[in-house]
Design an enzyme around this catalytic site. Structure first.
Site, mmCIF file in Angstrom:
data_model
loop_
_atom_site.group_PDB
_atom_site.id
_atom_site.type_symbol
_atom_site.label_atom_id
_atom_site.label_comp_id
_atom_site.label_asym_id
_atom_site.label_seq_id
_atom_site.Cartn_x
_atom_site.Cartn_y
_atom_site.Cartn_z
ATOM 1 C CG ASN A 1 -45.792 25.356 113.787
ATOM 2 O OD1 ASN A 1 -46.188 25.071 112.661
ATOM 3 N ND2 ASN A 1 -44.738 26.115 113.980
ATOM 4 C CD GLU A 35 -39.203 29.057 104.609
ATOM 5 O OE1 GLU A 35 -38.433 29.049 105.596
ATOM 6 O OE2 GLU A 35 -38.950 29.661 103.562
ATOM 7 C CB CYS A 90 -39.731 27.085 112.219
ATOM 8 S SG CYS A 90 -40.557 28.341 111.302
#
Ligand code: UN1
Length: 488
Positions: free
Chosen positions: A153, A250, A284
């Protein structure tokens, strides 16, 4: 662009073709257009990459911090110079709008510059000693060979914020990017090699989950940094723990925006839209839950829906487009299935929610900007990350209930609160349990000089960025420093 770019792997300073399965990266807005193609790496490539990184590690670690930083600063210039061209490629390969993509490439340059200047900052600490004539110094040393596994992303910014600190603190790197975005990985690795990085200091192996596993389980890897899904992050952290090496993961988010009665309505609508739909919701840190208090709920929903319906969805390289496609066929399917499940479980679709039936939007991997309203009954879309342009709204009677609903998640990456009341804002800081909190701005965004990462189940290991990155990419040596006996 001319034809598809050719995917190569960088091992010990050589660009190699790779001997694995075919790798094809397509344009998600026009899936018949191939952006990059080649072959995946195989496990023996990972062996060679780890070997090269290990061989390069001692001399790279012995190179001064300023000299290592100089390579990053040179790479920053190359990245900046190519921002328009690589931004266009990024939009074509990943699907975010061209403006966002060019911005992301510039952000990678900014991250390289930030870490490139690390030599000018504090490098350790000094303590006084209880024993006369002694001082206690805490110095930092690199971990060694770091495995870097990055998601689709942010194809250049996330690699930058892992690889730049890894390198400046003296580690060497074996990097596996997401196989959906190999082109931007090539560009980033090229920038670093053209900036004069010695062979073996950065190695790039492109492939699927098997290549990620080969890195994570390789006995020559001394630390692993990962961004991606919660399931994979937990597996990586467990594998790292089993081998006794540090991991930084993460992972997911289910980030809430809380809009209180006294919010600046126009600002809140604008920011919630950006948080939910920029990058097609594939961050995220994206806003996927919205909690709005009773006094403003109707006015807010009406304004939000009007603007969500008006969003221009289309080819990300068209400058009129405000939201592009999601990254892949499988992402489109899983997001669509998530919306269908929400409806089955009682969610009311306020806008979007249905696949495009014809034209270019039906050909590409598009998902309409979708807003659903939920009652109190449990619905998966409230708890599970869909990683797409889907916003779930719940109403709260007051600020107290709104903060409680914001915390009603096993994740705790980011949140946004909209209020003009300082007391409420301070309560939000105290109550909302997240790693990143925005007051009157969208839930996404991160600056290179401050810590980034989640509370609760959003992250494992030290945070990223700023001083936090040093915690992960180095270990300390406590030096008891005393001279000889004076006069002897
Ligand atoms: C941002 O909010 O701009 O994978 C950065 C992600 C995060 C980065 C978000 N690690 O979306």
């Amino acid at each position: 662009m001319t034809g598809p770019a050719s995917v190569r792997h960088l091992i010990d300073g050589e660009w190699l073709p790779g001997g694995g399965d075919a790798l094809v990266s397509v344009n998600p807005a026009r899936p018949t257009v191939v952006v990059a193609e080649g072959s995946c790496a195989v496990a023996s490539d990972v062996d060679a990459a780890v070997g090269a990184a290990a061989a390069a590690a001692p001399s790279w670690a012995a190179t001064g911090m300023h000299q290592r930083g100089a390579r990053l600063l040179a790479a920053a210039e190359i990245v900046e110079r190519n921002a328009e061209r690589w931004g266009l490629e990024l939009a074509t390969e990943e699907g975010k709008t061209r403006a966002e993509a060019v911005g992301e490439v510039r952000r990678a340059a900014q991250i390289l510059r930030y870490y490139g200047n690390e030599g000018d900052r504090q490098a350790g600490e000094i303590y006084s000693s209880p024993r006369p004539g002694e001082q206690i110094l805490v110095t930092r040393k690199p971990l060694g060979v770091v495995g870097v596994v990055t998601p689709f992303n942010f194809p250049i910014a996330i690699p930058a914020w892992k690889i730049a600190p890894a390198l400046v603190y003296g580690n060497t790197v074996v990097w596996k990017p997401a196989s959906t975005v190999p082109l931007l990985a090539l560009r980033f690795a090229e920038a670093l090699t053209d900036a004069g990085l010695p062979p073996g200091v950065l190695n790039l192996v492109v492939g699927g989950a098997d290549i990620g596993d080969a890195i994570v389980n390789h006995p020559g890897i001394d630390g692993i940094t990962f961004t991606g899904s919660t399931g994979v992050g937990r597996r990586i952290a467990a594998a790292a723990a089993a081998r006794g090496v540090p991991a930084q993961a993460e992972m997911g988010g289910k980030n809430a925006a809380v809009v209180l009665d006294d919010a600046d309505l126009d600002l809140a609508v604008e920011q919630v839209l950006l948080g939910a739909f920029r990058s097609t919701g594939q961050k995220c840190t994206a806003t996927s839950r919205l909690i709005v208090t009773a006094g403003i709920a109707d006015a807010f929903s009406e304004a939000l829906l009007a603007q969500a319906r008006a969003l221009r969805v289309g080819d990300p390289v068209d400058d009129a487009t405000q939201m592009g496609p999601v990254v892949s066929d499988s992402a489109q399917q899983s997001i669509t299935a998530g919306i269908d499940t929400a409806v089955t479980q009682g969610a009311t679709v306020l806008t979007g929610g249905r696949p495009y039936q014809d034209g270019a939007l039906a050909q590409g991997y598009f998902v309409a900007p979708t807003v659903v309203e939920l009652g109190a009954a449990p619905v998966d879309v409230w708890t599970d990350e869909l990683f797409g342009p889907v916003l779930a709204i719940r109403r709260a009677t007051d600020a107290e209930e709104a903060f409680a609903l914001a915390n009603d998640s096993e994740f705790g990456l980011s949140a946004a609160v909209f209020t003009q009341d300082m007391t409420r804002a301070l309560q939000a800081v105290e109550r909302i349990d997240v790693g990143v909190l925005h007051v009157n701005s969208e839930s996404a965004g991160a600056d290179p000089h401050v810590p980034f990462g989640g509370a609760k189940k959003s992250g494992l290991g030290p945070k990223e960025q700023g001083g936090a990155a040093r915690e992960f990419f180095t270990h300390t040596t406590t030096v008891y420093l005393r001279g000889g006996r004076a006069g002897s």
